[in-house]
Design a protein around this motif. Structure first.
Motif, PDB file in Angstrom:
ATOM      1  N   LEU A 148      64.645  39.179  58.987  1.00 11.92           N
ATOM      2  CA  LEU A 148      64.293  38.297  60.097  1.00 11.92           C
ATOM      3  C   LEU A 148      62.784  38.051  60.126  1.00 11.92           C
ATOM      4  CD1 LEU A 148      65.314  36.774  62.630  1.00 11.92           C
ATOM      5  CD2 LEU A 148      64.788  38.845  63.935  1.00 11.92           C
ATOM      6  N   PHE A 149      62.385  36.865  59.710  1.00 15.92           N
ATOM      7  CA  PHE A 149      60.975  36.471  59.740  1.00 15.92           C
ATOM      8  C   PHE A 149      60.662  35.777  61.067  1.00 15.92           C
ATOM      9  CE2 PHE A 149      60.865  36.975  55.116  1.00 15.92           C
ATOM     10  CZ  PHE A 149      59.567  37.433  54.925  1.00 15.92           C
ATOM     11  N   THR A 150      59.528  36.099  61.647  1.00 16.02           N
ATOM     12  CA  THR A 150      58.987  35.377  62.794  1.00 16.02           C
ATOM     13  C   THR A 150      57.617  34.865  62.385  1.00 16.02           C
ATOM     14  OG1 THR A 150      60.170  36.788  64.374  1.00 16.02           O
ATOM     15  CG2 THR A 150      58.329  35.494  65.215  1.00 16.02           C
ATOM     16  N   VAL A 151      57.461  33.541  62.325  1.00 18.51           N
ATOM     17  CA  VAL A 151      56.218  32.937  61.847  1.00 18.51           C
ATOM     18  C   VAL A 151      55.654  32.004  62.911  1.00 18.51           C
ATOM     19  CG1 VAL A 151      57.028  33.069  59.467  1.00 18.51           C
ATOM     20  CG2 VAL A 151      57.365  30.960  60.756  1.00 18.51           C
TER      21      VAL A 151
ATOM     22  N   LEU B  50      58.887  44.046  62.872  1.00 22.49           N
ATOM     23  CA  LEU B  50      57.779  44.938  62.534  1.00 22.49           C
ATOM     24  C   LEU B  50      56.496  44.160  62.304  1.00 22.49           C
ATOM     25  CD1 LEU B  50      59.660  47.176  59.919  1.00 22.49           C
ATOM     26  CD2 LEU B  50      59.239  47.723  62.327  1.00 22.49           C
ATOM     27  N   LYS B  51      55.383  44.717  62.789  1.00 25.95           N
ATOM     28  CA  LYS B  51      54.063  44.157  62.501  1.00 25.95           C
ATOM     29  C   LYS B  51      53.504  44.736  61.199  1.00 25.95           C
ATOM     30  CE  LYS B  51      53.612  41.826  66.403  1.00 25.95           C
ATOM     31  NZ  LYS B  51      53.417  40.348  66.481  1.00 25.95           N
ATOM     32  N   LYS B  52      54.048  45.875  60.796  1.00 30.19           N
ATOM     33  CA  LYS B  52      53.682  46.493  59.527  1.00 30.19           C
ATOM     34  C   LYS B  52      54.849  47.342  59.052  1.00 30.19           C
ATOM     35  CE  LYS B  52      51.395  50.454  61.722  1.00 30.19           C
ATOM     36  NZ  LYS B  52      50.150  51.231  61.808  1.00 30.19           N
ATOM     37  N   VAL B  53      54.908  47.618  57.748  1.00 32.01           N
ATOM     38  CA  VAL B  53      55.984  48.429  57.189  1.00 32.01           C
ATOM     39  C   VAL B  53      55.529  49.883  57.102  1.00 32.01           C
ATOM     40  CG1 VAL B  53      56.992  46.508  55.911  1.00 32.01           C
ATOM     41  CG2 VAL B  53      55.223  47.903  54.841  1.00 32.01           C
ATOM     42  N   ASN B  54      56.407  50.746  56.683  1.00 31.62           N
ATOM     43  CA  ASN B  54      56.053  52.166  56.590  1.00 31.62           C
ATOM     44  C   ASN B  54      56.398  52.753  55.220  1.00 31.62           C
ATOM     45  OD1 ASN B  54      58.809  52.117  56.776  1.00 31.62           O
ATOM     46  ND2 ASN B  54      58.978  53.563  58.473  1.00 31.62           N
ATOM     47  N   TYR B  55      56.368  51.900  54.189  1.00 29.72           N
ATOM     48  CA  TYR B  55      56.694  52.362  52.848  1.00 29.72           C
ATOM     49  C   TYR B  55      55.534  53.104  52.189  1.00 29.72           C
ATOM     50  CZ  TYR B  55      60.485  48.914  53.264  1.00 29.72           C
ATOM     51  OH  TYR B  55      61.581  48.193  53.672  1.00 29.72           O
ATOM     52  N   TRP B  56      54.305  52.785  52.598  1.00 29.69           N
ATOM     53  CA  TRP B  56      53.131  53.207  51.844  1.00 29.69           C
ATOM     54  C   TRP B  56      52.277  54.209  52.623  1.00 29.69           C
ATOM     55  CZ3 TRP B  56      54.959  51.548  47.607  1.00 29.69           C
ATOM     56  CH2 TRP B  56      55.636  50.321  47.539  1.00 29.69           C
ATOM     57  N   ARG B  57      51.223  54.693  51.997  1.00 27.91           N
ATOM     58  CA  ARG B  57      50.469  55.835  52.525  1.00 27.91           C
ATOM     59  C   ARG B  57      49.280  55.445  53.395  1.00 27.91           C
ATOM     60  NH1 ARG B  57      48.928  58.912  47.234  1.00 27.91           N
ATOM     61  NH2 ARG B  57      47.750  60.150  48.755  1.00 27.91           N
TER      62      ARG B  57
ATOM     63  N   GLU C 142      47.367  52.422  56.144  1.00 31.82           N
ATOM     64  CA  GLU C 142      47.645  51.310  57.055  1.00 31.82           C
ATOM     65  C   GLU C 142      47.402  49.972  56.384  1.00 31.82           C
ATOM     66  OE1 GLU C 142      46.289  49.723  61.511  1.00 31.82           O
ATOM     67  OE2 GLU C 142      45.674  51.712  60.788  1.00 31.82           O
ATOM     68  N   GLN C 143      46.373  49.888  55.552  1.00 31.63           N
ATOM     69  CA  GLN C 143      46.060  48.638  54.865  1.00 31.63           C
ATOM     70  C   GLN C 143      47.206  48.208  53.953  1.00 31.63           C
ATOM     71  OE1 GLN C 143      42.451  48.725  52.567  1.00 31.63           O
ATOM     72  NE2 GLN C 143      42.739  46.686  51.714  1.00 31.63           N
ATOM     73  N   CYS C 144      47.763  49.148  53.206  1.00 29.38           N
ATOM     74  CA  CYS C 144      48.850  48.807  52.283  1.00 29.38           C
ATOM     75  C   CYS C 144      50.134  48.459  53.035  1.00 29.38           C
ATOM     76  CB  CYS C 144      49.098  49.962  51.321  1.00 29.38           C
ATOM     77  SG  CYS C 144      47.759  50.229  50.134  1.00 29.38           S
ATOM     78  N   ASN C 145      50.294  48.966  54.244  1.00 30.86           N
ATOM     79  CA  ASN C 145      51.496  48.685  55.044  1.00 30.86           C
ATOM     80  C   ASN C 145      51.402  47.385  55.840  1.00 30.86           C
ATOM     81  OD1 ASN C 145      53.352  50.821  54.510  1.00 30.86           O
ATOM     82  ND2 ASN C 145      52.057  52.218  55.683  1.00 30.86           N
ATOM     83  N   MET C 146      50.256  46.724  55.820  1.00 30.24           N
ATOM     84  CA  MET C 146      50.079  45.509  56.613  1.00 30.24           C
ATOM     85  C   MET C 146      50.952  44.372  56.101  1.00 30.24           C
ATOM     86  SD  MET C 146      45.935  45.573  57.152  1.00 30.24           S
ATOM     87  CE  MET C 146      45.939  43.988  58.010  1.00 30.24           C
ATOM     88  N   ILE C 147      51.449  43.560  57.036  1.00 27.23           N
ATOM     89  CA  ILE C 147      52.194  42.343  56.699  1.00 27.23           C
ATOM     90  C   ILE C 147      51.230  41.169  56.847  1.00 27.23           C
ATOM     91  CG2 ILE C 147      54.120  40.844  57.335  1.00 27.23           C
ATOM     92  CD1 ILE C 147      55.610  43.299  58.305  1.00 27.23           C
ATOM     93  N   ASN C 148      50.765  40.651  55.732  1.00 27.02           N
ATOM     94  CA  ASN C 148      49.729  39.611  55.734  1.00 27.02           C
ATOM     95  C   ASN C 148      50.271  38.287  55.211  1.00 27.02           C
ATOM     96  OD1 ASN C 148      47.760  41.506  56.578  1.00 27.02           O
ATOM     97  ND2 ASN C 148      47.409  42.136  54.458  1.00 27.02           N
ATOM     98  N   GLY C 149      49.613  37.210  55.636  1.00 24.42           N
ATOM     99  CA  GLY C 149      49.896  35.900  55.071  1.00 24.42           C
ATOM    100  C   GLY C 149      51.187  35.280  55.564  1.00 24.42           C
ATOM    101  N   THR C 150      51.769  34.444  54.703  1.00 25.13           N
ATOM    102  CA  THR C 150      52.966  33.692  55.056  1.00 25.13           C
ATOM    103  C   THR C 150      54.199  34.357  54.448  1.00 25.13           C
ATOM    104  OG1 THR C 150      53.010  32.231  53.109  1.00 25.13           O
ATOM    105  CG2 THR C 150      51.532  31.619  54.921  1.00 25.13           C
ATOM    106  N   ALA C 151      55.333  33.670  54.550  1.00 27.99           N
ATOM    107  CA  ALA C 151      56.573  34.177  53.943  1.00 27.99           C
ATOM    108  C   ALA C 151      56.673  33.779  52.469  1.00 27.99           C
ATOM    109  CB  ALA C 151      57.785  33.661  54.711  1.00 27.99           C
ATOM    110  N   GLY C 152      55.644  33.120  51.941  1.00 22.53           N
ATOM    111  CA  GLY C 152      55.599  32.822  50.515  1.00 22.53           C
ATOM    112  C   GLY C 152      56.150  31.477  50.111  1.00 22.53           C
ATOM    113  N   GLN C 153      56.344  30.571  51.085  1.00 18.63           N
ATOM    114  CA  GLN C 153      56.879  29.247  50.755  1.00 18.63           C
ATOM    115  C   GLN C 153      55.872  28.133  51.020  1.00 18.63           C
ATOM    116  OE1 GLN C 153      60.509  28.906  52.966  1.00 18.63           O
ATOM    117  NE2 GLN C 153      61.603  30.366  51.695  1.00 18.63           N
ATOM    118  N   MET C 154      55.132  28.229  52.121  1.00 24.52           N
ATOM    119  CA  MET C 154      54.102  27.249  52.451  1.00 24.52           C
ATOM    120  C   MET C 154      52.925  27.990  53.070  1.00 24.52           C
ATOM    121  SD  MET C 154      56.381  24.087  54.003  1.00 24.52           S
ATOM    122  CE  MET C 154      54.983  22.964  54.042  1.00 24.52           C
ATOM    123  N   TRP C 155      51.760  27.327  53.066  1.00 27.01           N
ATOM    124  CA  TRP C 155      50.548  27.936  53.596  1.00 27.01           C
ATOM    125  C   TRP C 155      49.838  26.950  54.525  1.00 27.01           C
ATOM    126  CZ3 TRP C 155      52.738  29.355  49.123  1.00 27.01           C
ATOM    127  CH2 TRP C 155      52.792  30.718  48.828  1.00 27.01           C
TER     128      TRP C 155
END
Length: 456
Positions: free
Chosen positions: A217-220, A239-246, A248-261
């Motif tokens: 579920l994307f919210t843009v 989620l505003k960020k994921v929890n896969y990585w070690r 906070e910077q690597c867990n950030m959700i940045n940018g777009t969904a990868g289709q348009m900018w």
């Protein structure tokens, strides 16, 4: 005659002045008008039927080209030799995307689920889905590495399980089976007696969960209040960020969904996006301008630091534990399976990676990742995202054969099966005996009644 020339001169002069003034006005007003039209056509707004329909049901065809590294020496690898591979492909699939459950929110954002469907395109492929290739058995080799630090008895039991179900270190399967799943007695056994151990409950395949699935579920942002935020992700699955990585910077959700900018890009712009499949945000950098079919574009490419390890590029420390630069450990978001992501043929990776495998030949033209963007609108004109999935292979002690294997088979496979069958046999036998007793009882009763009648 002179008067006519004078009038003509005056007329031309006035026309020239007016034209020049109009040109000057266009110099200042024209870009404003054009930018205003771009904003109206780029923002996500149902009132703009054309652009909204294009955003909802993307008309641009997407194709997924899949290549396999066919292993040429599986037996030799098990004896410690280097893997020798040959690239097989492409096997091309047309990808259809459609947004559903679209919901607009008061804070100028919109939520949606985007579903994907894949259809094999034979005319663009090197062969049929029936083509057979040999690849590492991710189930066996992945489990072996995952259990490396477990107690020896556990490793022995799992090794015996693999042997019992004839699961070998390498698979000899068709492209279609590897892509969309194949029947496995081992998978069925584990799901029955150890539910939840495997991430899948059906057929086991590399892309079995992709077809007819959504990316979360994307919210843009719609851009209606600020066009600079259009298409940027506000949250993913809430989620505003994921929890896969070690970090906070690597867990950030940045940018777009990868289709348009967002529109109005410059050479200083970057191309950030969040990829659910990679479980992380990525960022491409400007490389050069170009023109295709008369339309100008900016080419953005993956920096060499994209898959660099934490030693070579400290901001990537959060993605560790790391190995050589050029491969990224994604096991934390792949059920702890020892899976690594890289560019194809380890392009832009540490040269030592190519020494581990024979048959690799990375080139920028064939294996580089890039996206061409129309800078004024932020619309992609050409997308070439090329990624490679790698399985970490390691020799792990824990093999059962001979009498121990026979004991394992008898105790954990054969006996449970016999017990399952016997329980129904005993139930049926018990019912038969009860019915027999009732029959004999009724027969004796009738005999007694008849005897009484004779005596009477």
């Amino acid at each position: 005659m002179a008067v006519s020339r004078t009038k003509l001169a005056v007329g031309l002069g006035i026309a020239g002045i007016l034209t020049a003034v109009f040109g000057v006005i266009l110099v200042f007003v024209g870009p404003i008008v054009i930018d205003d039209q771009i904003v109206k056509n780029v923002e996500i707004n149902p009132k703009n039927s054309l652009s909204y329909t294009m955003w909802k049901d993307i008309p641009v065809p997407f194709f997924m080209s899949v290549y396999f590294f066919n292993v040429l020496n599986p037996k030799e690898i098990l004896r410690g030799e280097k893997p020798m591979v040959e690239q097989r492909g492409p096997y091309v699939y047309r990808e259809y995307r459609q947004k559903d459950n679209i919901t607009f929110h008061p804070n100028n954002t919109v939520s949606y689920l985007e579903y994907r469907q894949y259809h094999f395109v034979r005319d663009m492929s090197v062969g049929d889905e029936s083509d057979v290739v040999v690849i590492p058995n991710m189930l066996v080799l992945g489990a072996a590495v995952m259990m490396e630090k477990m107690p020896l008895p556990v490793r022995l039991v799992m090794s015996a399980t693999f042997t019992t179900f004839n699961e070998n270190a390498f698979l000899n399967k068709s492209v279609g089976e590897l892509m969309w799943g194949y029947d496995s007695e081992l998978v069925d056994f584990l799901n029955k007696y150890l539910p939840g151990m495997l991430p899948t409950t059906g057929k086991f395949g590399l892309f079995s969960e992709f077809n007819n699935s959504n990316t979360g579920l994307f919210t843009v942002f719609t851009g209606q209040d600020d066009i600079r935020k259009v298409h940027k992700v506000d949250s993913w699955n809430g989620l505003k960020k994921v929890n896969y990585w070690r970090t906070e910077q690597c867990n950030m959700i940045n940018g777009t969904a990868g289709q348009m900018w967002p529109p109005f890009m410059t050479e200083e712009s970057t191309l950030p996006f969040y990829s659910p499949d990679a479980c992380r945000s990525m960022e491409l950098v400007y490389e050069r301008p170009g023109v295709t079919s008369g339309i100008p574009f900016f080419r953005f490419v993956a920096p060499k630091t994209l898959f660099a390890n934490g030693t070579d590029y400290p901001p990537n420390e959060g993605f560790c534990p790391c190995r050589q630069s050029g491969i990224m450990n994604v096991s934390s978001c792949r059920h702890d399976a020892p899976v690594f992501m890289s560019h194809p043929h380890f392009y832009n990776g540490d040269p030592v990676l190519r020494e581990f495998v024979l048959g690799l030949n990375p080139t920028e033209e064939q294996h580089g990742l890039f996206i061409d963007i129309h800078p004024e609108t932020g619309v992609p004109l050409n997308v070439s995202v090329k990624l490679q999935l790698n399985l970490y292979m390691k020799k792990v002690l824990g093999y059962i054969d001979g009498p121990v294997r026979t004991t394992f088979y008898v105790n954990l496979v054969l006996l449970p099966t016999i017990m399952e069958v016997m329980q129904y046999v005993f139930i049926a036998l018990g019912l038969f005996l009860v019915l027999s007793a009732l029959f004999l009882k009724l027969r004796d009763k009738k005999a007694v009644v008849k005897a009484d009648c004779v005596l009477t």
